[in-house]
Design a protein around this motif. Structure first.
Motif, PDB file in Angstrom:
ATOM      1  N   LEU A 130     -31.427  -6.789  25.234  1.00 44.85           N
ATOM      2  CA  LEU A 130     -30.940  -5.684  26.049  1.00 44.85           C
ATOM      3  C   LEU A 130     -31.889  -5.369  27.197  1.00 44.85           C
ATOM      4  N   LYS A 131     -33.180  -5.472  26.943  1.00 44.06           N
ATOM      5  CA  LYS A 131     -34.150  -5.251  28.021  1.00 44.06           C
ATOM      6  C   LYS A 131     -33.980  -6.293  29.118  1.00 44.06           C
ATOM      7  N   ALA A 132     -33.802  -7.546  28.737  1.00 49.58           N
ATOM      8  CA  ALA A 132     -33.603  -8.620  29.718  1.00 49.58           C
ATOM      9  C   ALA A 132     -32.285  -8.424  30.470  1.00 49.58           C
ATOM     10  N   TYR A 133     -31.241  -8.019  29.757  1.00 46.05           N
ATOM     11  CA  TYR A 133     -29.953  -7.753  30.399  1.00 46.05           C
ATOM     12  C   TYR A 133     -30.114  -6.651  31.448  1.00 46.05           C
ATOM     13  N   ALA A 134     -30.793  -5.571  31.079  1.00 43.82           N
ATOM     14  CA  ALA A 134     -30.977  -4.449  32.002  1.00 43.82           C
ATOM     15  C   ALA A 134     -31.716  -4.901  33.257  1.00 43.82           C
ATOM     16  N   GLN A 135     -32.773  -5.676  33.078  1.00 42.97           N
ATOM     17  CA  GLN A 135     -33.540  -6.172  34.231  1.00 42.97           C
ATOM     18  C   GLN A 135     -32.663  -6.998  35.167  1.00 42.97           C
ATOM     19  N   ALA A 136     -31.814  -7.826  34.584  1.00 38.96           N
ATOM     20  CA  ALA A 136     -30.935  -8.684  35.391  1.00 38.96           C
ATOM     21  C   ALA A 136     -29.826  -7.877  36.063  1.00 38.96           C
ATOM     22  N   ARG A 137     -29.387  -6.807  35.449  1.00 34.65           N
ATOM     23  CA  ARG A 137     -28.261  -6.021  35.955  1.00 34.65           C
ATOM     24  C   ARG A 137     -28.666  -5.031  37.053  1.00 34.65           C
ATOM     25  N   ILE A 138     -29.897  -4.544  37.014  1.00 38.65           N
ATOM     26  CA  ILE A 138     -30.351  -3.509  37.959  1.00 38.65           C
ATOM     27  C   ILE A 138     -30.039  -3.852  39.418  1.00 38.65           C
ATOM     28  N   PRO A 139     -30.374  -5.045  39.902  1.00 35.19           N
ATOM     29  CA  PRO A 139     -30.113  -5.312  41.327  1.00 35.19           C
ATOM     30  C   PRO A 139     -28.626  -5.406  41.683  1.00 35.19           C
ATOM     31  N   GLU A 145     -32.818   1.037  34.317  1.00 32.50           N
ATOM     32  CA  GLU A 145     -34.284   0.995  34.435  1.00 32.50           C
ATOM     33  C   GLU A 145     -34.934   1.532  33.165  1.00 32.50           C
ATOM     34  N   GLN A 146     -34.360   2.595  32.616  1.00 33.48           N
ATOM     35  CA  GLN A 146     -34.876   3.144  31.358  1.00 33.48           C
ATOM     36  C   GLN A 146     -34.644   2.161  30.216  1.00 33.48           C
ATOM     37  N   MET A 147     -33.488   1.507  30.182  1.00 32.14           N
ATOM     38  CA  MET A 147     -33.191   0.523  29.150  1.00 32.14           C
ATOM     39  C   MET A 147     -34.210  -0.623  29.191  1.00 32.14           C
ATOM     40  N   ALA A 148     -34.615  -1.013  30.379  1.00 37.97           N
ATOM     41  CA  ALA A 148     -35.522  -2.147  30.542  1.00 37.97           C
ATOM     42  C   ALA A 148     -36.917  -1.883  29.975  1.00 37.97           C
ATOM     43  N   VAL A 149     -37.292  -0.612  29.830  1.00 35.57           N
ATOM     44  CA  VAL A 149     -38.639  -0.294  29.336  1.00 35.57           C
ATOM     45  C   VAL A 149     -38.631   0.499  28.031  1.00 35.57           C
ATOM     46  N   SER A 150     -37.479   0.896  27.569  1.00 39.21           N
ATOM     47  CA  SER A 150     -37.369   1.756  26.396  1.00 39.21           C
ATOM     48  C   SER A 150     -37.733   1.037  25.091  1.00 39.21           C
ATOM     49  N   THR A 193     -30.028   3.013  22.880  1.00 38.43           N
ATOM     50  CA  THR A 193     -29.650   4.396  23.168  1.00 38.43           C
ATOM     51  C   THR A 193     -29.157   4.552  24.607  1.00 38.43           C
ATOM     52  N   GLU A 194     -29.595   3.683  25.494  1.00 37.40           N
ATOM     53  CA  GLU A 194     -29.149   3.768  26.881  1.00 37.40           C
ATOM     54  C   GLU A 194     -27.676   3.392  27.027  1.00 37.40           C
ATOM     55  N   ILE A 195     -27.179   2.539  26.140  1.00 41.38           N
ATOM     56  CA  ILE A 195     -25.741   2.235  26.148  1.00 41.38           C
ATOM     57  C   ILE A 195     -24.975   3.530  25.881  1.00 41.38           C
ATOM     58  N   ASN A 196     -25.447   4.307  24.925  1.00 46.16           N
ATOM     59  CA  ASN A 196     -24.803   5.585  24.611  1.00 46.16           C
ATOM     60  C   ASN A 196     -24.919   6.551  25.785  1.00 46.16           C
ATOM     61  N   ARG A 197     -26.036   6.516  26.483  1.00 48.82           N
ATOM     62  CA  ARG A 197     -26.233   7.378  27.650  1.00 48.82           C
ATOM     63  C   ARG A 197     -25.216   7.032  28.746  1.00 48.82           C
ATOM     64  N   ILE A 198     -25.003   5.747  28.984  1.00 53.78           N
ATOM     65  CA  ILE A 198     -24.028   5.315  29.989  1.00 53.78           C
ATOM     66  C   ILE A 198     -22.622   5.686  29.540  1.00 53.78           C
ATOM     67  N   ARG A 199     -22.341   5.476  28.262  1.00 53.96           N
ATOM     68  CA  ARG A 199     -21.029   5.833  27.717  1.00 53.96           C
ATOM     69  C   ARG A 199     -20.779   7.341  27.864  1.00 53.96           C
TER      70      ARG A 199
END
Length: 99
Positions: A43-52, A64-69, A74-80
């Motif tokens: 998930l951290k790698a996915y977040a890094q790739a998705r940010i740009p 960005e929070q998902m990438a370092v959390s 929990t960030e999936i729930n935050r987005i949801r």
């Protein structure tokens, strides 16, 4: 443009990066589990790739929070939850039916 009937359709049409990000994060999590990889690292790698690739500042912040959390799931729930608030605002402001 066809008339949109509910909040989910409006979000999918006007803000597609939100549901797309949730779906892809869920797929990433599922594939990591199946392949025996670390879900956290996947998930951290996915977040890094998705940010740009995203334009929304709140979504970018969540990624960005998902990438370092320590708990990136929990960030999936935050987005949801953000999508849920968008649906509520559409329903309240425009009287659109919730999906």
């Amino acid at each position: 443009m066809k008339e949109l009937r509910n909040t989910r359709e409006i979000i999918n049409e006007c803000y597609p990066e939100f549901p797309e990000t949730i779906l892809n994060a869920e797929l990433c999590r599922a594939m990591a589990r199946i392949e025996g990889r670390s879900i956290k690292q996947a998930l951290k790698a996915y977040a890094q790739a998705r940010i740009p690739k995203v334009e929304s500042k709140p979504l970018k912040g969540a990624l960005e929070q998902m990438a370092v959390s320590l708990f990136p799931e929990t960030e999936i729930n935050r987005i949801r939850a953000c999508v849920g608030r968008m649906e509520s605002a559409l329903a309240k402001t425009f009287g659109v039916k919730r999906a």
